[in-house]
Design an enzyme around this catalytic site. Structure first.
Site, PDB file in Angstrom:
ATOM      1  N   MET A   1      35.838  38.625  40.908  1.00  0.00           N
ATOM      2  CA  MET A   1      35.176  37.669  41.801  1.00  0.00           C
ATOM      3  C   MET A   1      34.268  36.750  40.975  1.00  0.00           C
ATOM      4  O   MET A   1      33.340  36.134  41.504  1.00  0.00           O
ATOM      5  CB  MET A   1      34.376  38.407  42.875  1.00  0.00           C
ATOM      6  CG  MET A   1      35.288  39.249  43.777  1.00  0.00           C
ATOM      7  SD  MET A   1      34.661  39.503  45.430  1.00  0.00           S
ATOM      8  CE  MET A   1      33.155  40.378  45.091  1.00  0.00           C
ATOM      9  N   GLY A   2      34.522  36.674  39.674  1.00  0.00           N
ATOM     10  CA  GLY A   2      33.752  35.767  38.825  1.00  0.00           C
ATOM     11  C   GLY A   2      32.388  36.309  38.469  1.00  0.00           C
ATOM     12  O   GLY A   2      32.141  37.514  38.557  1.00  0.00           O
TER      13      GLY A   2
ATOM     14  N   LEU B   1      31.333  36.422  35.467  1.00  0.00           N
ATOM     15  CA  LEU B   1      31.889  37.346  34.471  1.00  0.00           C
ATOM     16  C   LEU B   1      30.827  37.816  33.479  1.00  0.00           C
ATOM     17  O   LEU B   1      29.999  37.043  33.022  1.00  0.00           O
ATOM     18  CB  LEU B   1      33.032  36.658  33.721  1.00  0.00           C
ATOM     19  CG  LEU B   1      34.174  36.143  34.600  1.00  0.00           C
ATOM     20  CD1 LEU B   1      35.230  35.454  33.743  1.00  0.00           C
ATOM     21  CD2 LEU B   1      34.799  37.265  35.431  1.00  0.00           C
ATOM     22  N   HIS B   2      30.892  39.104  33.158  1.00  0.00           N
ATOM     23  CA  HIS B   2      30.009  39.680  32.146  1.00  0.00           C
ATOM     24  C   HIS B   2      30.859  40.492  31.181  1.00  0.00           C
ATOM     25  O   HIS B   2      32.099  40.520  31.306  1.00  0.00           O
ATOM     26  CB  HIS B   2      28.910  40.533  32.806  1.00  0.00           C
ATOM     27  CG  HIS B   2      29.439  41.533  33.791  1.00  0.00           C
ATOM     28  ND1 HIS B   2      30.194  42.617  33.418  1.00  0.00           N
ATOM     29  CD2 HIS B   2      29.357  41.585  35.144  1.00  0.00           C
ATOM     30  CE1 HIS B   2      30.520  43.312  34.496  1.00  0.00           C
ATOM     31  NE2 HIS B   2      30.045  42.703  35.562  1.00  0.00           N
TER      32      HIS B   2
ATOM     33  N   HIS C   1      33.716  42.611  32.556  1.00  0.00           N
ATOM     34  CA  HIS C   1      34.978  41.920  32.887  1.00  0.00           C
ATOM     35  C   HIS C   1      35.750  41.586  31.611  1.00  0.00           C
ATOM     36  O   HIS C   1      36.968  41.723  31.555  1.00  0.00           O
ATOM     37  CB  HIS C   1      34.694  40.606  33.615  1.00  0.00           C
ATOM     38  CG  HIS C   1      34.055  40.765  34.956  1.00  0.00           C
ATOM     39  ND1 HIS C   1      32.775  40.359  35.204  1.00  0.00           N
ATOM     40  CD2 HIS C   1      34.537  41.256  36.119  1.00  0.00           C
ATOM     41  CE1 HIS C   1      32.474  40.597  36.466  1.00  0.00           C
ATOM     42  NE2 HIS C   1      33.515  41.146  37.047  1.00  0.00           N
TER      43      HIS C   1
ATOM     44  N   ASP D   1      33.389  50.374  39.841  1.00  0.00           N
ATOM     45  CA  ASP D   1      33.785  50.449  41.252  1.00  0.00           C
ATOM     46  C   ASP D   1      34.792  51.591  41.397  1.00  0.00           C
ATOM     47  O   ASP D   1      35.975  51.371  41.682  1.00  0.00           O
ATOM     48  CB  ASP D   1      34.382  49.112  41.695  1.00  0.00           C
ATOM     49  CG  ASP D   1      33.329  48.017  41.720  1.00  0.00           C
ATOM     50  OD1 ASP D   1      32.404  48.094  42.538  1.00  0.00           O
ATOM     51  OD2 ASP D   1      33.403  47.114  40.871  1.00  0.00           O
TER      52      ASP D   1
ATOM     53  N   GLN E   1      36.772  51.977  44.537  1.00  0.00           N
ATOM     54  CA  GLN E   1      37.737  50.876  44.663  1.00  0.00           C
ATOM     55  C   GLN E   1      39.025  51.208  43.887  1.00  0.00           C
ATOM     56  O   GLN E   1      40.128  50.943  44.355  1.00  0.00           O
ATOM     57  CB  GLN E   1      37.109  49.591  44.121  1.00  0.00           C
ATOM     58  CG  GLN E   1      38.086  48.442  43.965  1.00  0.00           C
ATOM     59  CD  GLN E   1      37.397  47.121  43.657  1.00  0.00           C
ATOM     60  OE1 GLN E   1      36.896  46.471  44.562  1.00  0.00           O
ATOM     61  NE2 GLN E   1      37.348  46.710  42.407  1.00  0.00           N
TER      62      GLN E   1
HETATM   63  O1  PAF Z   1      36.018  44.305  41.950  1.00  0.00           O
HETATM   64  C1  PAF Z   1      36.057  43.138  42.367  1.00  0.00           C
HETATM   65  O2  PAF Z   1      35.547  42.223  41.753  1.00  0.00           O
HETATM   66  C2  PAF Z   1      36.752  42.842  43.675  1.00  0.00           C
HETATM   67  O3  PAF Z   1      36.543  43.842  44.605  1.00  0.00           O
HETATM   68  C3  PAF Z   1      38.255  42.546  43.522  1.00  0.00           C
HETATM   69  C4  PAF Z   1      39.017  43.749  43.007  1.00  0.00           C
HETATM   70  C5  PAF Z   1      38.447  41.379  42.557  1.00  0.00           C
HETATM   71  C6  PAF Z   1      38.844  42.143  44.867  1.00  0.00           C
HETATM   72  O4  PAF Z   1      38.215  41.034  45.395  1.00  0.00           O
END
Ligand code: PAF
Length: 279
Positions: free
Chosen positions: A30-31, A33-34, A37, A150, A153
C-alpha cells in the site's frame, strides 16, 4: 522501471515477458515504502526474473474512514525507492481501475477471520482477500512475497490460495526492525517522539516471551506481557496472544509451532508486531 496505472497495459507487458520465459515475482503493497518492503523486493529478485510491485491503498480493508484518509501516500518517494532497488515494474492503479461500483465480495476463510486483528478490525480480511485476489488475477505471478509483520494476513492469504487453488507460491519474509527493535511500519510516520519511545515495549515484551518460553507457563507469560505493556505510558493494549502459529488459536504447553502477537494503540497510532517463538 516500467510504471502502469492500467491493468490491461500491465497484463500486456507481463504477457510478453512470460512468453519469453520470465518468472514473475510480485510484492503487493500500500506504498509508504520502508526497508521492510524493500527487503521483500530483494527477496523476490533473488527468486524471480522480473519483480512487479503494486502500490494501492485499498479502501475495502479499512474499517475506519479516518484511518484510510490519513494513510500516507508519498508516491514520488516510493517510486524513487523502487528505482533504487532495481524493481522492474510498478503497478499503481486508482480505485476505479480496481473496483466497479457496489462490488460485493465474500470468502469464507473460517476462524482466522474473527481472531485477533479480525476481532479488532471487522471486515478487514475480507477487504485484504478481495484486493489480493484481484491483484493475483491481474499479475498472475509465480510467487508473491509478504512480510511476517502482518502474520495473520499471511495465514489468511495462504488459506485463500489453498481454497481457490491459485497457482502462486507464497513467501513470508522476516520483519525488518529499527536498531532499537521497533518493527518497521508505514504507520510509524505518525508516531510522536514520545510515542516512538513508548512503542519499544512491544518488541521488548515479545523478545522477553521468546527468551523465557521454555521455562515458563504460557498463562504466566501472557499475564506478565499484558501487565508490562499496560504499564507503559501512552499505550492501550489491544491484545497479546501466544498462539499456535498455524491456526492462531491460543497455544498450549504442547503446541509445537508458536507465535506471540501483539497489537496496541500507541498514542493515536495502532501498531502490531509478532515474534515466532518456536517453529
Ligand atoms: O500488507 C499490505 O500492505 C496490504 O494489506 C496488501 C497485502 C498490499 C493488500 O492491500
Amino acid at each position: 522501471m516500467e510504471n502502469f496505472t492500467k491493468k490491461a497495459q500491465l497484463q500486456q507487458h507481463l504477457q510478453s515477458l512470460k512468453a519469453a520465459g520470465a518468472v514473475i515475482g510480485f510484492v503487493p503493497t500500500m506504498g509508504a515504502l520502508h526497508v521492510g518492503h524493500l527487503s521483500l523486493i530483494k527477496q523476490a529478485q533473488q527468486q524471480c526474473d522480473v519483480v512487479v510491485c503494486s502500490i494501492f491503498v485499498n479502501p475495502t480493508q479499512f474499517n475506519d474512514p479516518k484511518d484510510l484518509e490519513i494513510y500516507p501516500r508519498p508516491i514520488q518517494d516510493d517510486i524513487a525507492k523502487l528505482q533504487q532497488v532495481g524493481c522492474d515494474v510498478l503497478f499503481n492503479p486508482g480505485v476505479t481501475e480496481m473496483y466497479a461500483d457496489n462490488e460485493k465480495w465474500h470468502l469464507d476463510i473460517g476462524e482466522l477471520e474473527g481472531l485477533l486483528e479480525g476481532k479488532f478490525r471487522p471486515g478487514h480480511y475480507q477487504g485484504v482477500t478481495q484486493v489480493v485476489f484481484k491483484l493475483f488475477d491481474i499479475v498472475k505471478p509465480a510467487a508473491a512475497f509478504f512480510g511476517q509483520k502482518d502474520y495473520q494476513q499471511v495465514l489468511v492469504i495462504t488459506q485463500m490460495v489453498k481454497l481457490l487453488n491459485m497457482p502462486v507460491k507464497l513467501a513470508m519474509c522476516p520483519i525488518e526492525r529499527e536498531a532499537d527493535g521497533l518493527a518497521m511500519s508505514s504507520r510509524n510516520i505518525h508516531l510522536t517522539a514520545a510515542d516512538r519511545q513508548h512503542a519499544l515495549i512491544l518488541s521488548k515484551t515479545l523478545n522477553n516471551v521468546k527468551a523465557n518460553f521454555d521455562s515458563n507457563h504460557i498463562e504466566q507469560l501472557t499475564q506478565n506481557a499484558e501487565a508490562a505493556i499496560s504499564a507503559e505510558l501512552g499505550l492501550t493494549l489491544g491484545y497479546f496472544e501466544i498462539a499456535d502459529a498455524d491456526t492462531l488459536r491460543p497455544a498450549t504447553q504442547t503446541t509445537k509451532k508458536v507465535v506471540a502477537l501483539v497489537a496496541a494503540m500507541v498514542g493515536k497510532t495502532r501498531l502490531i508486531d509478532n515474534v515466532i517463538v518456536s517453529s
